[in-house]
Design a protein around this motif. Structure first.
Motif, short mmCIF file in Angstrom:
data_model
loop_
_atom_site.label_atom_id
_atom_site.label_comp_id
_atom_site.label_asym_id
_atom_site.label_seq_id
_atom_site.Cartn_x
_atom_site.Cartn_y
_atom_site.Cartn_z
N GLY A 88 -61.05 93.25 79.66
CA GLY A 88 -60.64 92.96 81.03
C GLY A 88 -59.45 93.79 81.47
N ARG A 89 -58.48 93.97 80.58
CA ARG A 89 -57.27 94.71 80.92
C ARG A 89 -57.26 96.13 80.36
N GLY A 149 -68.27 93.45 78.53
CA GLY A 149 -67.24 93.65 79.54
C GLY A 149 -67.53 94.80 80.48
N ASN A 200 -64.26 88.03 75.83
CA ASN A 200 -63.97 89.26 76.57
C ASN A 200 -63.13 90.25 75.76
#
Length: 191
Positions: free
Chosen positions: A89-90, A35, A73
């Protein structure tokens, strides 16, 4: 001349003993995650790799993991009695102190690999090419015998000897090991 050499060695020895040295050595590593974040291990005990979420808030920026795997991810790992699900991702981190709750969360969000789980540990080398090349040289007598067998099979096939399926499997086996290792290195995900 001899006394000068002894004096030089004595000075170098005292200089080396008096300066602080980095003890990480060959076991230390620093690698990017799929990531785009960073994981590192400084080469000391206890064997805990640290995930650094660059651009994440300070509570999620440094997490110690003993084992982990990459899937969809996410980084799913275990620390000192704490289980983590890191959404790269977050930059969101879920912490669990109960293994049953952790496994329930994984099954609810479908974060358990069905085909194959590639688990990492800080003492494992991320770059499997080094390991593969080392083992190739370590087992060089065996590798030499396999290569001689490849040449014998190739010469037999080129002279029109009986073509059997095992000969083609034998010829493909050695390069296939290196191809699989290359694919595993390029795609660190679990499947």
């Amino acid at each position: 001349m001899r006394n000068c050499l002894h004096l030089l060695l004595l000075c170098l020895g005292s200089l080396l003993l008096s300066t602080a040295t980095y003890a990480g050595g060959l076991s230390a590593w620093n690698e990017p995650t799929p990531g785009g974040h960073k994981m590192e291990y400084d080469g000391t005990a206890p064997a805990i790799a640290f995930f650094y979420g660059e651009g994440c808030d300070s509570a999620n920026s440094s997490l110690g993991l003993k084992t982990w795997y990459f899937y969809k991810n996410h980084i799913i790992g275990e620390g000192d009695g704490t289980f983590y699900v890191i959404d790269e991702g977050r930059c969101a981190v879920q912490r669990f102190n109960n293994e049953a709750a952790f496994k329930a969360y994984l099954s609810e969000h479908r974060l358990t690999p069905r085909l194959w789980k590639r688990t990492y540990h800080p003492l494992n080398i991320w770059d499997y090419w080094d390991e593969l090349l080392f083992m190739s040289f370590f087992f060089s007598p065996v590798l030499l015998l396999l290569l001689i067998g490849d040449v014998v099979v190739l010469v037999g096939l080129s002279r029109g000897k009986k073509r059997a399926a095992w000969k083609y499997v034998y010829l493909a086996a050695l390069p296939l090991v290196y191809i699989i290792a290359g694919l595993l290195q390029h795609f660190p995900q679990s499947w």
